[in-house]
Design an enzyme around this catalytic site. Structure first.
Site, PDB file in Angstrom:
ATOM      1  N   ASP A   1       1.923   4.276  -9.225  1.00  0.00           N
ATOM      2  CA  ASP A   1       3.221   4.789  -8.751  1.00  0.00           C
ATOM      3  C   ASP A   1       4.137   3.662  -8.282  1.00  0.00           C
ATOM      4  OD1 ASP A   1       1.825   4.078  -6.488  1.00  0.00           O
ATOM      5  OD2 ASP A   1       2.452   5.815  -5.311  1.00  0.00           O
TER       6      ASP A   1
ATOM      7  N   LYS B   1      -0.911   1.248  10.205  1.00  0.00           N
ATOM      8  CA  LYS B   1       0.202   1.841  10.953  1.00  0.00           C
ATOM      9  C   LYS B   1       0.336   1.235  12.361  1.00  0.00           C
ATOM     10  CE  LYS B   1       0.837   5.126   7.748  1.00  0.00           C
ATOM     11  NZ  LYS B   1      -0.124   6.016   7.232  1.00  0.00           N
TER      12      LYS B   1
ATOM     13  N   ASP C   1       7.542   1.542  -4.590  1.00  0.00           N
ATOM     14  CA  ASP C   1       6.694   2.673  -4.959  1.00  0.00           C
ATOM     15  C   ASP C   1       7.589   3.899  -4.954  1.00  0.00           C
ATOM     16  OD1 ASP C   1       5.861   4.663  -2.598  1.00  0.00           O
ATOM     17  OD2 ASP C   1       6.228   2.697  -1.751  1.00  0.00           O
TER      18      ASP C   1
HETATM   19  P1  GTP Z   1       0.889  11.607  -1.922  1.00  0.00           P
HETATM   20  O1  GTP Z   1       0.158  12.919  -2.048  1.00  0.00           O
HETATM   21  O2  GTP Z   1       2.378  11.828  -1.931  1.00  0.00           O
HETATM   22  O3  GTP Z   1       0.438  10.734  -0.804  1.00  0.00           O
HETATM   23  O4  GTP Z   1       0.625  10.771  -3.280  1.00  0.00           O
HETATM   24  P2  GTP Z   1      -0.747  10.295  -3.960  1.00  0.00           P
HETATM   25  O5  GTP Z   1      -1.736  11.397  -3.943  1.00  0.00           O
HETATM   26  O6  GTP Z   1      -0.378   9.792  -5.317  1.00  0.00           O
HETATM   27  O7  GTP Z   1      -1.313   9.152  -3.041  1.00  0.00           O
HETATM   28  P3  GTP Z   1      -0.854   7.629  -2.886  1.00  0.00           P
HETATM   29  O8  GTP Z   1       0.631   7.519  -2.975  1.00  0.00           O
HETATM   30  O9  GTP Z   1      -1.482   7.074  -1.695  1.00  0.00           O
HETATM   31  O10 GTP Z   1      -1.530   6.964  -4.172  1.00  0.00           O
HETATM   32  C1  GTP Z   1      -1.287   5.653  -4.590  1.00  0.00           C
HETATM   33  C2  GTP Z   1      -1.730   5.527  -6.048  1.00  0.00           C
HETATM   34  O11 GTP Z   1      -3.147   5.764  -6.153  1.00  0.00           O
HETATM   35  C3  GTP Z   1      -1.077   6.539  -6.952  1.00  0.00           C
HETATM   36  O12 GTP Z   1      -0.797   5.886  -8.181  1.00  0.00           O
HETATM   37  C4  GTP Z   1      -2.109   7.624  -7.107  1.00  0.00           C
HETATM   38  O13 GTP Z   1      -2.031   8.255  -8.389  1.00  0.00           O
HETATM   39  C5  GTP Z   1      -3.415   6.861  -7.008  1.00  0.00           C
HETATM   40  N1  GTP Z   1      -4.497   7.639  -6.395  1.00  0.00           N
HETATM   41  C6  GTP Z   1      -4.551   8.077  -5.114  1.00  0.00           C
HETATM   42  N2  GTP Z   1      -5.703   8.740  -4.891  1.00  0.00           N
HETATM   43  C7  GTP Z   1      -6.386   8.722  -6.076  1.00  0.00           C
HETATM   44  C8  GTP Z   1      -7.658   9.245  -6.487  1.00  0.00           C
HETATM   45  O14 GTP Z   1      -8.390   9.866  -5.730  1.00  0.00           O
HETATM   46  N3  GTP Z   1      -8.046   9.035  -7.786  1.00  0.00           N
HETATM   47  C9  GTP Z   1      -7.246   8.330  -8.665  1.00  0.00           C
HETATM   48  N4  GTP Z   1      -7.685   8.171  -9.919  1.00  0.00           N
HETATM   49  N5  GTP Z   1      -6.041   7.829  -8.311  1.00  0.00           N
HETATM   50  C10 GTP Z   1      -5.614   8.012  -7.033  1.00  0.00           C
END
Ligand code: GTP
Length: 370
Positions: free
Chosen positions: A106, A157, A217
């Protein structure tokens, strides 16, 4: 060289844009973010890419396929429930037999991955974390380093007194395969909160790579809009699809733009759009493929995904419309509004700034029309 792209998150903070689409597939300048990420990897000769997917994986697979069209080789690793950033990589451990990259799917960045790999190798690091400066570090996990670049500690944080740096984890890592042995298989585990602190505890060399590259991001609608603003306003070197038809105006093929429509760049218009007479489009704005913009409408600093339909005299300002949204005559959608896919707004409506509308939701015409 190999890279794992983490593309499995639900993207809850970007709703309603991610109600029916994974976050990494949202369009940036009319192409899914993941396509930009893959282009970036390919530019650094990284062509063997594993996509760690979980939420709505079919969107990703049906667009990217085996990657041939994008000059890379893609394989997919599916999680039945999210394993966290490190757990997702553990699942593909058997395919990772040399130093590899891990990227959050992202993030849009022009980070120099080649230089980062050199830095990692010169220091003999077990893991290297790219860092990026932010204005308000209190919302993030900070990474404190020694003068040599070796990571001393992580601060999650931080309170205002604990802020000693504005450098945060940019979500791009280089990892040695042996490090994966510390991740418990089949359970939720993250790089940020679990694996990297564990490596520090063990005394393993973890380094930080401070980058001045562009970095954003797209976690929230505000950041999604800011990324477009930055890209279109020239903050990042970037080529746009389509023909350049004027000062900062890019138009793809098949468009029918009335000679009495006014376009003021930077504006990107996808293929097969119809823009009627008297329309004014002010940049930075993006209009997706197959949109129809009715007579005398005004679009200012807005992002339209494909197949949006605007009636006559519609005003859009600093908002985002997902695919297939329809807006009736004389309606006004202003600052910070985000409309989910196929939402319908009737005529003469005026949405309060910051309104979110769910996919498929219908707002009838205002009473003066009914
Ligand atoms: P929010 O629900 O808005 O916090 O978004 P998110 O679920 O995408 O979490 P976050 O922004 O922390 O994730 C950062 C990156 O890691 C993103 O590209 C997500 O797709 C990826 N990501 C987060 N958790 C996982 C997971 O459990 N498995 C995989 N494959 N990718 C993950």
């Amino acid at each position: 060289m190999k890279a794992v792209i983490l593309a499995g998150g639900e993207g809850t903070r970007l709703r309603p844009l991610t109600c029916n689409m994974p976050k990494c597939m949202v369009p940036i300048l009319n192409r899914p973010l993941l396509e930009h990420v893959i282009d970036h990897l390919r530019e650094h000769a990284i062509r063997d890419i594993i996509l760690a997917v979980c939420f709505m994986p079919h969107h990703i697979r049906s667009y990217l396929g085996d990657g041939k069209r994008f000059g890379v080789r893609l394989t997919y690793s599916m999680e039945s429930s999210p394993l966290g950033t490190a757990g997702a990589v553990k699942q593909v451990e058997a395919h990772l037999d040399e130093t590899f990259f891990v990227l959050n799917g992202d993030v849009f960045t022009d980070l120099d991955l080649t230089q980062m790999m050199r830095y990692h190798r010169e220091r003999g690091a077990k893991a290297t974390i790219a860092l990026t400066p932010v204005e308000d570090p209190s919302l993030y996990g900070l990474v404190e380093t020694e003068a040599t670049g070796r990571v001393e500690r992580f601060i999650e944080k931080p309170s205002p007194e604990a802020i000693t740096t504005n450098m945060i984890n940019a979500g791009t890592y280089i990892v040695e395969p042996e490090v994966l042995s510390h991740i418990p298989p089949g359970s939720r585990f993250t790089f940020e909160r679990e694996l990297f602190p564990l490596l520090l505890e063990r005394g393993d060399p973890v380094y930080a790579y401070p980058a001045e590259a562009y970095w954003m991001d797209i976690g929230t609608p505000e950041k999604y809009q800011k990324l477009h603003h930055d890209l279109l306003s020239g903050g990042v070197a970037k080529g746009f699809a389509g023909e350049r038809t004027g000062q900062g105006i890019w138009v793809e093929e098949g468009c029918d733009i009335h000679p009495q429509a006014e376009l003021e760049g930077p504006v990107v218009i996808g293929r097969d759009c119809v823009i009627e007479s008297g329309v004014r489009v002010r940049g930075p704005s993006v209009i997706g493929e197959g949109c129809r913009i009715g007579k005398d409408s005004v679009i200012e600093q807005a992002i339209l995904w494909p197949k949006a339909r605007l009636g006559q005299g519609v005003v859009l300002r600093k908002c985002v419309l997902a695919e297939g949204v329809s807006i009736g005559d004389q309606s006004r959608i202003t600052e910070g509004c985000v409309l989910g896919g196929n939402a319908v707004v009737g005529c003469d409506q005026s949405l309060t700034p910051g309104t979110n509308i769910l996919p498929g939701e219908e707002l009838p015409s205002s009473s003066k029309r009914r």
